[in-house]
Scaffold this active site. Structure first.
Site, short mmCIF file in Angstrom:
data_model
loop_
_atom_site.label_atom_id
_atom_site.label_comp_id
_atom_site.label_asym_id
_atom_site.label_seq_id
_atom_site.Cartn_x
_atom_site.Cartn_y
_atom_site.Cartn_z
N GLU A 7 16.38 -15.52 85.10
CA GLU A 7 16.15 -16.69 85.97
C GLU A 7 16.62 -17.97 85.30
O GLU A 7 17.23 -18.84 85.93
CB GLU A 7 14.65 -16.84 86.29
CG GLU A 7 14.04 -15.66 87.01
CD GLU A 7 13.42 -14.63 86.07
OE1 GLU A 7 14.05 -14.29 85.04
OE2 GLU A 7 12.32 -14.17 86.36
N CYS B 53 8.20 -14.29 84.98
CA CYS B 53 7.19 -14.52 83.93
C CYS B 53 6.72 -15.98 84.03
O CYS B 53 7.31 -16.77 84.75
CB CYS B 53 7.80 -14.23 82.57
SG CYS B 53 8.88 -15.55 81.99
#
Ligand SMILES: [Zn+2]
Length: 157
Positions: free
Chosen positions: A56, A84
């Site tokens: 990401e 996360c």
């Protein structure tokens, strides 16, 4: 959920699989805007020795560079797995509109990517954290904050 959303999530999954074949972590991400792919990335932590090189983060950095802005409003991110806490934060800082993910963080936990302890740490008082946190020299640090408040050439974000 549109056909395109399914296609982009499948692309993120494909990136995660390709990355495993290269020896990287099983995570991929795609950032889009107006139905077009802006950037793609996969987990590069072990390949580049960068602990922050999650899929990401890579995709957000490249999208911001390509669009020439730190504000990714209007963009969507498609991820092979639920983000996360670091990437979750990055998605909010980037002001991405929509998040689509395939695997869950519990699926990731099952194969050894356990980030639940970070969620727990965040809510813990600093004295009780696993990593030692010390607060000091607050007054000196506030000088930069005051300078920012007064600055006339700042770019607010
Ligand atoms: Zn992450």
């Amino acid at each position: 959920m549109s056909e395109k959303d399914l296609m982009f999530v499948r692309r993120a999954i494909e990136l995660s699989l390709e990355n495993v074949k290269r020896g990287g972590g099983p995570f991929g991400a795609v950032v889009t805007k107006n139905g077009k792919v802006i950037s793609e990335s996969c987990n590069q932590v072990t390949l580049t020795n960068d602990p922050t090189a999650h899929a990401e983060i890579g995709a957000i950095r490249e999208a911001a560079r390509k669009l020439n802005t730190f504000d990714l409003s209007g963009c969507s991110i498609y991820i092979s797995c639920e983000p996360c806490p670091m990437c979750f934060g990055a998605i909010y800082w980037a002001r991405i509109d929509k998040v689509f993910f395939a695997g869950t963080r519990f699926d990731a936990e099952n194969i050894g990517f356990d980030d639940s302890f970070i969620y727990e740490e965040i809510s813990r008082p600093i004295q009780e954290r696993k990593i030692e946190f010390k607060q000091l020299l607050r007054e000196e640090a506030l000088e930069a904050f005051r300078a920012w408040e007064k600055s006339e050439n700042k770019v607010e974000y």
